[in-house]
Design a protein around this motif. Structure first.
Motif, PDB file in Angstrom:
ATOM      1  N   ASP A  42     -30.656  30.871 -13.256  1.00 38.47           N
ATOM      2  CA  ASP A  42     -31.333  30.870 -11.885  1.00 38.47           C
ATOM      3  C   ASP A  42     -31.994  29.464 -11.881  1.00 38.47           C
ATOM      4  OD1 ASP A  42     -31.799  31.420  -9.248  1.00 38.47           O
ATOM      5  OD2 ASP A  42     -33.814  32.193  -9.948  1.00 38.47           O
ATOM      6  N   PRO A  43     -31.116  28.549 -11.228  1.00 40.24           N
ATOM      7  CA  PRO A  43     -31.760  27.072 -11.034  1.00 40.24           C
ATOM      8  C   PRO A  43     -33.138  26.918 -10.258  1.00 40.24           C
ATOM      9  CG  PRO A  43     -29.444  27.070 -10.445  1.00 40.24           C
ATOM     10  CD  PRO A  43     -29.906  28.466 -10.506  1.00 40.24           C
TER      11      PRO A  43
ATOM     12  N   MET B 209     -35.191  24.580  -8.100  1.00 44.57           N
ATOM     13  CA  MET B 209     -35.084  23.633  -7.254  1.00 44.57           C
ATOM     14  C   MET B 209     -36.276  23.391  -6.174  1.00 44.57           C
ATOM     15  SD  MET B 209     -31.979  23.046  -4.954  1.00 44.57           S
ATOM     16  CE  MET B 209     -30.653  22.474  -6.268  1.00 44.57           C
ATOM     17  N   TYR B 210     -36.564  22.274  -5.775  1.00 43.84           N
ATOM     18  CA  TYR B 210     -37.527  22.261  -4.482  1.00 43.84           C
ATOM     19  C   TYR B 210     -37.062  21.262  -3.735  1.00 43.84           C
ATOM     20  CZ  TYR B 210     -38.939  17.484  -6.318  1.00 43.84           C
ATOM     21  OH  TYR B 210     -38.894  16.197  -6.469  1.00 43.84           O
ATOM     22  N   GLN B 211     -37.395  21.464  -2.625  1.00 46.72           N
ATOM     23  CA  GLN B 211     -37.252  20.904  -1.262  1.00 46.72           C
ATOM     24  C   GLN B 211     -38.139  19.492  -1.301  1.00 46.72           C
ATOM     25  OE1 GLN B 211     -34.937  22.487   1.083  1.00 46.72           O
ATOM     26  NE2 GLN B 211     -34.480  20.484   1.777  1.00 46.72           N
TER      27      GLN B 211
ATOM     28  N   ASP C 267     -20.617  17.401   4.275  1.00 44.74           N
ATOM     29  CA  ASP C 267     -20.983  18.690   4.941  1.00 44.74           C
ATOM     30  C   ASP C 267     -20.584  19.820   3.974  1.00 44.74           C
ATOM     31  OD1 ASP C 267     -22.015  17.904   7.473  1.00 44.74           O
ATOM     32  OD2 ASP C 267     -20.111  17.443   7.890  1.00 44.74           O
TER      33      ASP C 267
ATOM     34  N   GLN D  81     -22.355  27.243   4.487  1.00 44.98           N
ATOM     35  CA  GLN D  81     -23.120  28.159   3.834  1.00 44.98           C
ATOM     36  C   GLN D  81     -22.428  29.030   3.052  1.00 44.98           C
ATOM     37  OE1 GLN D  81     -25.678  30.321   6.646  1.00 44.98           O
ATOM     38  NE2 GLN D  81     -25.704  32.195   5.557  1.00 44.98           N
TER      39      GLN D  81
ATOM     40  N   HIS E 116     -26.140  26.708  -5.161  1.00 47.38           N
ATOM     41  CA  HIS E 116     -27.643  27.399  -5.079  1.00 47.38           C
ATOM     42  C   HIS E 116     -28.482  27.222  -3.809  1.00 47.38           C
ATOM     43  CE1 HIS E 116     -31.081  29.102  -6.670  1.00 47.38           C
ATOM     44  NE2 HIS E 116     -31.838  28.065  -6.174  1.00 47.38           N
ATOM     45  N   LEU E 117     -28.089  25.832  -3.365  1.00 52.13           N
ATOM     46  CA  LEU E 117     -29.012  25.439  -2.147  1.00 52.13           C
ATOM     47  C   LEU E 117     -28.323  25.921  -0.888  1.00 52.13           C
ATOM     48  CD1 LEU E 117     -31.278  23.411  -1.040  1.00 52.13           C
ATOM     49  CD2 LEU E 117     -29.564  21.662  -1.093  1.00 52.13           C
TER      50      LEU E 117
ATOM     51  N   LYS F 183     -26.622  28.710  -0.573  1.00 50.15           N
ATOM     52  CA  LYS F 183     -26.579  30.093  -0.546  1.00 50.15           C
ATOM     53  C   LYS F 183     -26.636  30.788   0.859  1.00 50.15           C
ATOM     54  CE  LYS F 183     -28.016  34.459  -2.503  1.00 50.15           C
ATOM     55  NZ  LYS F 183     -28.765  35.122  -3.489  1.00 50.15           N
ATOM     56  N   THR F 184     -27.825  30.306   1.424  1.00 51.27           N
ATOM     57  CA  THR F 184     -28.158  30.834   2.826  1.00 51.27           C
ATOM     58  C   THR F 184     -28.221  29.952   3.904  1.00 51.27           C
ATOM     59  OG1 THR F 184     -30.660  30.289   2.381  1.00 51.27           O
ATOM     60  CG2 THR F 184     -30.030  32.659   1.141  1.00 51.27           C
ATOM     61  N   ARG F 185     -27.536  28.887   3.961  1.00 52.18           N
ATOM     62  CA  ARG F 185     -27.509  27.701   4.717  1.00 52.18           C
ATOM     63  C   ARG F 185     -26.757  26.664   4.616  1.00 52.18           C
ATOM     64  NH1 ARG F 185     -31.422  23.434   3.906  1.00 52.18           N
ATOM     65  NH2 ARG F 185     -32.582  23.783   2.081  1.00 52.18           N
ATOM     66  N   SER F 186     -26.013  26.221   5.350  1.00 54.66           N
ATOM     67  CA  SER F 186     -25.263  24.983   5.366  1.00 54.66           C
ATOM     68  C   SER F 186     -26.046  23.819   5.229  1.00 54.66           C
ATOM     69  CB  SER F 186     -24.250  24.774   6.510  1.00 54.66           C
ATOM     70  OG  SER F 186     -25.038  24.616   7.690  1.00 54.66           O
ATOM     71  N   LEU F 187     -25.216  22.637   4.419  1.00 56.76           N
ATOM     72  CA  LEU F 187     -26.016  21.442   4.116  1.00 56.76           C
ATOM     73  C   LEU F 187     -25.326  20.303   5.102  1.00 56.76           C
ATOM     74  CD1 LEU F 187     -25.901  21.756   0.323  1.00 56.76           C
ATOM     75  CD2 LEU F 187     -27.421  22.958   1.886  1.00 56.76           C
ATOM     76  N   CYS F 188     -26.271  19.355   5.401  1.00 53.62           N
ATOM     77  CA  CYS F 188     -25.471  18.264   6.219  1.00 53.62           C
ATOM     78  C   CYS F 188     -25.109  17.422   5.364  1.00 53.62           C
ATOM     79  CB  CYS F 188     -26.805  17.703   7.369  1.00 53.62           C
ATOM     80  SG  CYS F 188     -26.340  16.280   8.156  1.00 53.62           S
TER      81      CYS F 188
END
Lengths: 333, 333
Positions: B108-109, B111-113, B147, B150, B246-247, B249-254
């Motif tokens: 399980d990676p 990761m931080y924002q 882009d 999710q 991983h990032l 998983k719960t939302r799309s990335l711009c």
């Protein structure tokens, strides 16, 4: 003045909105997007103010403003940092799991860096892939800053606040414990948040904006039933100047940074945890809090998290009962 | 192709850079900024590729490319999420403080924002206000995505990687323990990071880009002395496809999201912690790691963190010994 972004492209189309949220005027000849306005605020704001005055006087072409056509005012932002300024909320979280609140939490703000690359529009559904994640709302106040230099103090930070609004900081409660245990903050457990249709300048709020806090009631309904009627100006341990200065201690902040208050939370009049509205209390700004109170009182939570089809509505009113920021109204999809 | 942003305004001015980093050509007639190019990559990239070909043939007006005039390729970005893909590094951190590494850390990676609103240019000083904060470098690999929807899987995520580069993820070690204890991730302890002068498309890396990893040596000098010569393609437990998925998983990335590998870290040939270059090892990509090894071997760290005037240099070379991304070279100011 009140500003919004109509849905168009990646960054929306800037409009000035009338005080009663009924009308708007295109502002793209002054700045194409809200971010562009914030990038050059000193030069751009006077033109927008003039447009707002003309709009109030119906002296220019105007369009009906429909909240459902609004994107998030900043559909993508360079920064979203969310505090936990209502320490009452944090204390309840701890109390519900039998943990002490460290004394430092009253003087050292809790804050996390959130994903800012995609804010949902105020009427966009919450794109929940799995109900087992434990979807919750968090109704909060946000401010948007201009540029803030590294090491700025609270006073300077307060002066950098350009706009005020609301956010629904969607949280996936059942993913949080594992992420908190890793210590690296929230990644999967904080999906995209939604912003209010309209952001307003602090002067627009009159006496409702003072001491770096919004002194208005924050209203939350779930499926049409009153859920929260908290006072955002009360029990806020850290004002927005303090939150911004905390974030800027070791680095500068770019114009357009969005800073959140954390879930608004009031103690009960007797000093205990807040009571539900049905019991004469002010209710809550997130489901997790009522579940914590239920846990403390009854040993287990009974209010479920959001399911598909559930609707959340978040708004705030001025003294005359008019909506200030418009309403965030989202259905779990 | 190789892309850079010359210093200009808030977002820089897009240029295409020659393979040897000696020359560049203005690309603003195709896209004014790198973010604009990423926003419309499918339409814009072919034009940029054509420009790169013309530049290689010296068929167009060209300018000398000076790394010192380069801004970060994305001087501000909508997202910076940093993984800890070299679990060896994480294991050493834990070992030095006598804590077990949870088994889940291998699957399980972490990761931080991070703060993405201001990336330092490759030659910008590190603006350190207080040496007592314990300033450290972290040399890492980054990718920039298009882009990402999710719920995207690893394969889809790999296909969304547009550019590859380097980062110095500046860390304030003495502020980290208190922030980690709060569980909300890094706010004050991770100030602005610096990006390499140039980002390159994966195809530019040939065989050096495979399995979602950069298979090149990552070179780090401190004050002109070799400090790290690690292999970025080895000991990377989670490839970039896995990190992005991983990032997402719960939302799309711009488009324009920057994803980091975490500090590059190799085990020693005997399976133990890496040795310093002076002792025949590959060295380290951050000071914290040599301090952890010193703690494990000697009971206490002896290498100090960065002081004012110290210089850090981070780069990577191709098979012919030519710099791929240019060098991050920062002095603590």
């Amino acid at each position: 003045m009140k500003l919004a972004s109509l849905k168009q492209g990646r960054d929306g189309r800037l409009v000035v909105v009338s005080g009663d949220l009924a009308w708007c005027a295109d502002a793209t000849h002054i700045a194409p997007t809200l971010q562009a306005a914030l990038d050059d605020w000193e030069n751009v704001a006077p033109g927008l103010e003039l447009l707002a005055t003309d709009l109030a006087h119906e002296a220019i072409p105007m369009m009906r403003f429909h909240e459902r056509l609004a994107a998030a005012p900043l559909p993508r932002a360079y920064q979203w940092a969310d505090g936990s300024a209502y320490v009452n909320h944090v204390q309840l979280v701890r109390q519900a799991r039998g943990a002490e609140l460290p004394e430092s939490f009253w003087t050292d703000p809790l804050m996390y860096q959130g994903g800012s690359d995609g804010f949902l529009g105020p009427r966009d559904p919450i794109p929940l892939a799995d109900e087992a994640w434990g979807c919750d709302l968090e109704a909060e106040i946000v401010v948007v800053t201009g540029d803030v230099a590294q090491g700025s103090d609270r006073e300077t930070a307060l002066g950098a606040i350009r706009l005020v609004g609301l956010v629904n900081d969607v949280s996936l409660r059942n993913l949080i414990p594992a992420e908190l245990a890793k210590g690296f903050g929230f990644v999967q457990s904080k999906p995209a948040s939604a912003l209010s249709p309209v952001l307003v300048t602090p002067d627009e709020l009159g006496d409702g904006w003072r001491d770096g806090k919004l002194h208005r009631r924050l209203d939350v309904d779930i499926n049409g039933a009153p859920f929260g009627r908290t006072q955002a100006g009360e029990d806020m341990t850290f004002d927005f100047g303090t939150l911004i200065a905390h974030l800027a201690k070791t680095r500068s902040l770019c114009a357009g940074s969005i800073i959140g208050s954390g879930t608004v939370s009031n103690r009960d009049a007797d000093g205990g945890p807040g009571r539900p509205i049905a019991d004469g209390g002010r209710g809550y700004s997130c489901i997790a809090e009522v579940r914590m109170v239920e846990t403390i009182l009854n040993g287990a939570p009974s209010t479920p998290f959001l399911k598909r089809g559930d609707t959340v509505r978040i708004w705030a009113e001025d003294d005359r009962g008019h909506s200030i920021f418009g309403a965030i109204e989202q259905t779990v999809g």
